[in-house]
Design a protein around this motif. Structure first.
Motif, PDB file in Angstrom:
ATOM      1  N   ASP A  30       7.753  87.022  20.815  1.00 50.27           N
ATOM      2  CA  ASP A  30       6.350  86.911  21.209  1.00 50.27           C
ATOM      3  C   ASP A  30       6.102  85.713  22.124  1.00 50.27           C
ATOM      4  N   THR A  46       6.571  90.736  22.816  1.00 53.44           N
ATOM      5  CA  THR A  46       5.670  91.371  21.863  1.00 53.44           C
ATOM      6  C   THR A  46       4.400  90.537  21.729  1.00 53.44           C
ATOM      7  N   ASP A  47       3.467  91.063  21.002  1.00 51.14           N
ATOM      8  CA  ASP A  47       2.236  90.349  20.686  1.00 51.14           C
ATOM      9  C   ASP A  47       2.347  89.900  19.237  1.00 51.14           C
ATOM     10  N   GLU A  50       0.531  92.099  16.774  1.00 48.04           N
ATOM     11  CA  GLU A  50       0.952  93.498  16.627  1.00 48.04           C
ATOM     12  C   GLU A  50       2.379  93.630  16.125  1.00 48.04           C
ATOM     13  N   LEU A  52       6.437  94.339  16.672  1.00 50.29           N
ATOM     14  CA  LEU A  52       7.231  95.277  17.446  1.00 50.29           C
ATOM     15  C   LEU A  52       6.602  96.662  17.368  1.00 50.29           C
ATOM     16  N   THR A  53       6.222  97.200  18.519  1.00 48.22           N
ATOM     17  CA  THR A  53       5.612  98.529  18.566  1.00 48.22           C
ATOM     18  C   THR A  53       6.618  99.534  19.113  1.00 48.22           C
ATOM     19  N   ALA A  54       6.275 100.798  19.058  1.00 48.92           N
ATOM     20  CA  ALA A  54       7.133 101.851  19.614  1.00 48.92           C
ATOM     21  C   ALA A  54       7.339 101.623  21.108  1.00 48.92           C
ATOM     22  N   LYS A  55       6.306 101.180  21.802  1.00 50.40           N
ATOM     23  CA  LYS A  55       6.422 100.911  23.245  1.00 50.40           C
ATOM     24  C   LYS A  55       7.442  99.807  23.508  1.00 50.40           C
ATOM     25  N   HIS A  56       7.419  98.758  22.696  1.00 51.83           N
ATOM     26  CA  HIS A  56       8.393  97.679  22.851  1.00 51.83           C
ATOM     27  C   HIS A  56       9.811  98.192  22.584  1.00 51.83           C
TER      28      HIS A  56
END
Length: 66
Positions: A30, A46-47, A50, A52-56
């Motif tokens: 992040d 990352t944020d 949030e 780790l997202t699927a987009k990341h």
């Protein structure tokens, strides 16, 4: 702190000879480590709110496959 984090990552990669072993790797963090020219193409930022997202994850996999 950012400079030391980037330095720590680069030292770890060098110590474990990722280049010599042909290891593909990315950094997921992040912190804005993309300021470091050696890490720029390997960083998936990352944020902190949030995580780790699927987009990341897709971005990280894409970078590993390129």
């Amino acid at each position: 702190a950012i400079i030391s984090r980037a330095s720590e990552i680069k030292a770890y990669v060098e110590k474990h000879d990722f280049k010599g072993k042909g290891v593909r790797w990315v950094v997921i963090d992040d912190m804005d480590l993309g300021q470091d020219p050696e890490l720029r193409r390997r960083v998936v930022r990352t944020d902190s709110t949030e995580g780790l997202t699927a987009k990341h994850a897709v971005d990280a996999i894409s970078r590993l496959n390129s």
